[in-house]
Design a protein around this motif. Structure first.
Motif, PDB file in Angstrom:
ATOM      1  N   GLY A 133       0.825  -1.212   0.000  1.00  0.00           N
ATOM      2  CA  GLY A 133       0.000   0.000   0.000  1.00  0.00           C
ATOM      3  C   GLY A 133       0.858   1.260   0.000  1.00  0.00           C
ATOM      4  O   GLY A 133       2.059   1.217   0.284  1.00  0.00           O
ATOM      5  N   VAL A 134       0.219   2.374  -0.319  1.00  0.00           N
ATOM      6  CA  VAL A 134       0.951   3.642  -0.482  1.00  0.00           C
ATOM      7  C   VAL A 134       0.367   4.711   0.447  1.00  0.00           C
ATOM      8  O   VAL A 134      -0.858   4.885   0.517  1.00  0.00           O
ATOM      9  N   ALA A 135       1.279   5.405   1.143  1.00  0.00           N
ATOM     10  CA  ALA A 135       0.894   6.605   1.908  1.00  0.00           C
ATOM     11  C   ALA A 135       1.284   7.825   1.092  1.00  0.00           C
ATOM     12  O   ALA A 135       2.318   7.825   0.420  1.00  0.00           O
ATOM     13  N   ALA A 136       0.445   8.860   1.137  1.00  0.00           N
ATOM     14  CA  ALA A 136       0.730  10.087   0.404  1.00  0.00           C
ATOM     15  C   ALA A 136       0.368  11.273   1.273  1.00  0.00           C
ATOM     16  O   ALA A 136      -0.659  11.261   1.952  1.00  0.00           O
ATOM     17  N   ALA A 137       1.231  12.291   1.243  1.00  0.00           N
ATOM     18  CA  ALA A 137       0.950  13.514   2.000  1.00  0.00           C
ATOM     19  C   ALA A 137       1.374  14.719   1.170  1.00  0.00           C
ATOM     20  O   ALA A 137       2.345  14.647   0.416  1.00  0.00           O
ATOM     21  N   CYS A 138       0.621  15.801   1.312  1.00  0.00           N
ATOM     22  CA  CYS A 138       1.034  17.038   0.646  1.00  0.00           C
ATOM     23  C   CYS A 138       0.689  18.226   1.543  1.00  0.00           C
ATOM     24  O   CYS A 138      -0.237  18.161   2.355  1.00  0.00           O
ATOM     25  N   VAL A 139       1.502  19.263   1.435  1.00  0.00           N
ATOM     26  CA  VAL A 139       1.248  20.526   2.137  1.00  0.00           C
ATOM     27  C   VAL A 139       1.654  21.664   1.205  1.00  0.00           C
ATOM     28  O   VAL A 139       2.416  21.468   0.264  1.00  0.00           O
ATOM     29  N   THR A 169       6.684  29.178  10.727  1.00  0.00           N
ATOM     30  CA  THR A 169       6.214  28.412  11.883  1.00  0.00           C
ATOM     31  C   THR A 169       5.794  26.975  11.545  1.00  0.00           C
ATOM     32  O   THR A 169       5.758  26.132  12.429  1.00  0.00           O
ATOM     33  N   LEU A 170       5.478  26.692  10.264  1.00  0.00           N
ATOM     34  CA  LEU A 170       4.961  25.357   9.937  1.00  0.00           C
ATOM     35  C   LEU A 170       6.001  24.528   9.194  1.00  0.00           C
ATOM     36  O   LEU A 170       6.712  25.029   8.334  1.00  0.00           O
ATOM     37  N   ARG A 171       6.033  23.239   9.507  1.00  0.00           N
ATOM     38  CA  ARG A 171       6.983  22.321   8.861  1.00  0.00           C
ATOM     39  C   ARG A 171       6.373  21.679   7.620  1.00  0.00           C
ATOM     40  O   ARG A 171       5.187  21.788   7.368  1.00  0.00           O
ATOM     41  N   PHE A 172       7.217  21.003   6.855  1.00  0.00           N
ATOM     42  CA  PHE A 172       6.862  20.094   5.752  1.00  0.00           C
ATOM     43  C   PHE A 172       6.580  20.772   4.417  1.00  0.00           C
ATOM     44  O   PHE A 172       6.281  20.095   3.455  1.00  0.00           O
ATOM     45  N   GLY A 173       6.708  22.116   4.325  1.00  0.00           N
ATOM     46  CA  GLY A 173       6.486  22.780   3.037  1.00  0.00           C
ATOM     47  C   GLY A 173       7.750  22.876   2.193  1.00  0.00           C
ATOM     48  O   GLY A 173       7.691  23.340   1.059  1.00  0.00           O
TER      49      GLY A 173
END
Ligand SMILES: C[S@@+](CC[C@H](N)C(=O)[O-])C[C@H]1O[C@@H](n2cnc3c(N)ncnc32)[C@H](O)[C@@H]1O
Length: 262
Positions: A133-139, A169-173
């Motif tokens: 299976g695949v996990a996907a995340a976006c920001v 202030t926000l991570r993951f971008g």
């Protein structure tokens, strides 16, 4: 008590649509493509909000093969009303309320930077995925230009050097941040990409009214200002979006990553 992370997401679905849903709906189609969401699979939408991505999953998989969760009760109710047949429930990414190996796809759209314990969340995504299976995340990538937010914060910083700019202030971008998170949770075949979307506003009032819904960090900051400060910000932001006299378009770039559970 409202769960951590959901406090600035207690708006109505209509208010969310006018502010962020106008971007997250077109984003959902490209994001589902990147995650390989195709008929015959099952999918979980983590941090579903009022259901922009949920709707895209339903159109591809059918409602009976889609599950969704969010810590915000009004968003859960709205998502369930918009997508009959989808099992939508209150829940958090850090504690996904499903058994091991339940899904073919786990997706989190515009959610990771609000998650208090992202490493725990990534481990949860892997746990509830079937092998293969695949996990996907976006920001949003604030540096590449989520203009509706980056111009807001640029204007806010002119008036208040301590304004809590989401880019700071926000991570993951930033490039590599989501892949690093997925790698740390043991995912393989990690791929990163960017997705660009756009939204057209009828006039400046339409843009400004979105912040007044109090959604997310920018909306929360805007509503927290005294009336004079808010008026000054309204005028400053007008300059930052080029003083439009009619319709205008803003663009937004999201950073996306996928990883496979071997
Ligand atoms: C910007 S909205 C994105 C909503 C939706 N995925 C979309 O693309 O329109 C962020 C969402 O993350 C949810 N959220 C905040 N903290 C969370 C957590 N720890 N776990 C799961 N969702 C969370 C919020 O309630 C909100 O609905």
């Amino acid at each position: 008590m409202t769960a951590e992370g959901a406090r600035s997401f207690l708006a109505t679905g209509a208010a969310y649509d006018g502010y962020m849903g106008r971007y997250s709906r077109p984003l959902a189609a490209a994001f589902a493509d990147a995650a390989g969401v195709v008929s015959g699979l099952s999918g979980l939408d983590v941090g579903c909000g009022p259901g922009a991505l949920t709707g895209e999953l339903v159109s591809r998989l059918g409602a009976a093969s889609v599950w969704a969760l969010d810590p915000s009760p009004p968003f859960v109710a709205e998502c369930a009303a918009r997508h009959p047949g989808v099992a939508v429930q209150v829940g958090r990414a850090e504690s996904v309320p499903f058994a091991d190996g339940s899904f073919d796809r786990v997706l989190a759209q515009l959610v990771l930077h609000f998650v208090t314990e992202p490493a725990v969340a990534a481990a949860e995504f892997r746990r509830v995925l079937r092998p293969g299976g695949v996990a996907a995340a976006c920001v949003w990538d604030f540096a590449a230009g989520m203009q509706m937010l980056s111009r807001f914060w640029a204007a806010a910083l002119v008036l208040d050097p301590d304004a809590p700019d989401e880019a700071r202030t926000l991570r993951f971008g930033k490039e590599g941040e989501i892949p690093e998170l997925l790698a740390g949770a043991g995912f393989a075949d990690i791929e990163e990409s960017t997705i660009e979307v756009a939204s057209t506003y009828a006039d400046y009032d339409e843009l400004w009214s979105g912040y007044l819904a109090g959604i997310g960090p920018a909306g929360t900051y805007c509503l927290g200002l005294p009336a004079a400060g808010r008026a000054a910000l309204r005028a400053e932001l007008y300059r930052h979006v080029g003083e439009p006299t009619g319709a205008f378009t803003l663009t937004a770039t999201a950073r996306c990553a996928t990883g496979r559970h071997e």
